[in-house]
Design a protein around this motif. Structure first.
Motif, PDB file in Angstrom:
ATOM      1  N   ILE A   6       2.332 -16.441 -12.298  1.00 53.64           N
ATOM      2  CA  ILE A   6       2.741 -14.894 -12.287  1.00 53.64           C
ATOM      3  C   ILE A   6       2.567 -14.450 -10.748  1.00 53.64           C
ATOM      4  O   ILE A   6       1.708 -14.737  -9.954  1.00 53.64           O
ATOM      5  N   SER A   7       3.509 -13.554 -10.382  1.00 52.37           N
ATOM      6  CA  SER A   7       3.697 -13.334  -8.896  1.00 52.37           C
ATOM      7  C   SER A   7       2.827 -12.358  -8.415  1.00 52.37           C
ATOM      8  O   SER A   7       2.161 -11.500  -9.478  1.00 52.37           O
ATOM      9  N   LEU A   8       2.416 -12.007  -7.286  1.00 55.43           N
ATOM     10  CA  LEU A   8       1.485 -11.097  -6.949  1.00 55.43           C
ATOM     11  C   LEU A   8       2.255  -9.645  -7.237  1.00 55.43           C
ATOM     12  O   LEU A   8       1.356  -8.827  -7.585  1.00 55.43           O
ATOM     13  N   TYR A  32      -4.137  -9.892   0.618  1.00 51.94           N
ATOM     14  CA  TYR A  32      -4.213  -8.907  -0.466  1.00 51.94           C
ATOM     15  C   TYR A  32      -4.568  -7.610  -0.543  1.00 51.94           C
ATOM     16  O   TYR A  32      -4.150  -6.714  -0.991  1.00 51.94           O
ATOM     17  N   GLU A  33      -5.446  -7.364   0.504  1.00 52.71           N
ATOM     18  CA  GLU A  33      -5.600  -5.944   0.804  1.00 52.71           C
ATOM     19  C   GLU A  33      -4.201  -5.193   1.268  1.00 52.71           C
ATOM     20  O   GLU A  33      -4.219  -4.250   0.413  1.00 52.71           O
ATOM     21  N   SER A  34      -3.634  -5.776   1.921  1.00 56.88           N
ATOM     22  CA  SER A  34      -2.489  -5.158   2.420  1.00 56.88           C
ATOM     23  C   SER A  34      -1.416  -4.822   1.404  1.00 56.88           C
ATOM     24  O   SER A  34      -0.523  -3.988   1.462  1.00 56.88           O
ATOM     25  N   LYS A  35      -1.495  -5.667   0.393  1.00 54.37           N
ATOM     26  CA  LYS A  35      -0.775  -5.485  -0.952  1.00 54.37           C
ATOM     27  C   LYS A  35      -1.384  -4.609  -1.893  1.00 54.37           C
ATOM     28  O   LYS A  35      -0.726  -4.357  -2.891  1.00 54.37           O
ATOM     29  N   ARG A  75     -11.849  -9.794  -9.319  1.00 53.48           N
ATOM     30  CA  ARG A  75     -10.595  -9.547  -9.091  1.00 53.48           C
ATOM     31  C   ARG A  75      -9.826 -10.759  -8.283  1.00 53.48           C
ATOM     32  O   ARG A  75      -8.646 -10.972  -8.823  1.00 53.48           O
ATOM     33  N   VAL A  76     -10.273 -11.183  -7.346  1.00 53.06           N
ATOM     34  CA  VAL A  76      -9.883 -12.180  -6.906  1.00 53.06           C
ATOM     35  C   VAL A  76      -9.509 -13.745  -7.669  1.00 53.06           C
ATOM     36  O   VAL A  76      -8.567 -14.053  -7.809  1.00 53.06           O
ATOM     37  N   ALA A  77     -10.562 -13.545  -8.465  1.00 51.20           N
ATOM     38  CA  ALA A  77     -10.791 -14.699  -9.535  1.00 51.20           C
ATOM     39  C   ALA A  77      -9.352 -14.490 -10.444  1.00 51.20           C
ATOM     40  O   ALA A  77      -8.702 -15.492 -10.847  1.00 51.20           O
ATOM     41  N   SER A  94      -8.507 -17.951   1.805  1.00 49.66           N
ATOM     42  CA  SER A  94      -8.914 -17.768   3.151  1.00 49.66           C
ATOM     43  C   SER A  94      -9.243 -16.377   3.422  1.00 49.66           C
ATOM     44  O   SER A  94      -8.636 -15.483   2.522  1.00 49.66           O
ATOM     45  N   VAL A  95      -9.875 -16.019   4.460  1.00 49.45           N
ATOM     46  CA  VAL A  95     -10.007 -14.696   5.025  1.00 49.45           C
ATOM     47  C   VAL A  95      -8.539 -14.151   5.125  1.00 49.45           C
ATOM     48  O   VAL A  95      -8.318 -13.070   4.730  1.00 49.45           O
ATOM     49  N   SER A  96      -7.649 -14.807   5.745  1.00 51.66           N
ATOM     50  CA  SER A  96      -6.435 -14.138   5.814  1.00 51.66           C
ATOM     51  C   SER A  96      -5.521 -13.823   4.640  1.00 51.66           C
ATOM     52  O   SER A  96      -4.812 -12.727   4.482  1.00 51.66           O
TER      53      SER A  96
END
Lengths: 146, 146
Positions: free
Chosen positions: B62-64, B25-28, B50-52, B18-20
């Motif tokens: 695996i956690s973010l 992810y960007e915020s992280k 990267r997203v893949a 999703s966009v959100s």
DNA sequence: CCTTTACCTCAACTTAACTTGAGGTTTTAG
DNA sequence: CTAAAACCTCAAGTTAAGTTGAGGTAAAGG
């Protein structure tokens, strides 16, 4: 205290869980207990096994909700016996096998796929594992993290 | 829009997130992007990979936070190449193998252990897997049945 | 008897990984 | 040119599986 009754602290110690976790499990209906004269919880010995099973199931990545589901088929008014537990565990055995196979596929494609150019392609099993064993994306694979 | 720039919606669609989630992810700091004249995000193509990789890693459990850790060794000012990604994935490959082996041990003890009487015994691998791969805190001090 | 544990309830807090909503701007399609 | 679709930020909500704390009671030991 009667011969085969345990306080919440005793159960916690024997099972390696916290008292608050036991309260929590009780609130979720995963375990049950009586009360003594002073309103303190008194557990029968088979709660030990229940908690053990909860912990084992969690290690397999099974959620408390699913565990509760599974427990709902246990006899309500007698202590479960081996057959009961075995029926329960055989379903999870199956689930676990599927999860293992899924992770194996993931692993076996991993190096090739992240390293190669296929990652954004719809054929790649790492990128796109629309896996029937993992509907909606594989269930949360819960690693036991420190 | 320049030839190789993607809007957040395009990335979302291509990656199946999703966009959100991309905002998140960007915020992280897991992904990065520029902005166009109207302050809208513009992603370079390698964000797709990267997203893949994020998604693949999540499927492995695996956690973010760990993914971010792993990403921190990627080159900061050029697009990562195969070698970079392969280095990254080989560590995870190892982790995943250990995870798989742990689950296999768990599975192989499952039916016997939940069904048998050993569940509260300190030897049982289901009940008491003091597994370095499953560091569930310090050993639960399980007393064998009194 | 008195003090220290252990226990009680209930509410609020925690973390991860997002999602949802409000209120407002930019792009795009017709 | 205009209206819809996409985008923006920021705050607050969501779920799971508990933990933490306040305020008070019960049990155990010396």
């Amino acid at each position: 205290m009667k011969t085969q009754e345990f306080s919440v602290g005793q159960v916690a110690k024997r099972c390696g869980v916290s008292v608050s976790a036991l309260h929590f499990y009780e609130s979720k209906g995963l375990i049950a207990c009586g009360r003594n004269g002073g309103n303190q919880r008194r557990f029968s010995p088979d709660v030990i096994r229940r908690v053990a099973v909860i912990k084992a199931a969690q290690k397999m990545g099974i959620s408390l909700a699913e565990i509760q589901q599974a427990f709902s088929v246990l006899p309500k008014h007698r202590a479960p016996d081996k057959k009961d537990w075995q029926a329960l565990s055989s379903g999870w055995h199956q689930q676990l096998s599927e999860r293992i196979e899924y992770l194996q596929r993931l692993r076996d494609s991993l190096t090739g796929c992240i390293g190669c150019g296929c990652l954004s392609m719809s054929k790649c099993p790492v990128y796109n594992p629309d896996d029937k064993l993992a509907p909606q994306g594989p269930g949360p694979v819960i690693l036991d993290k420190a």
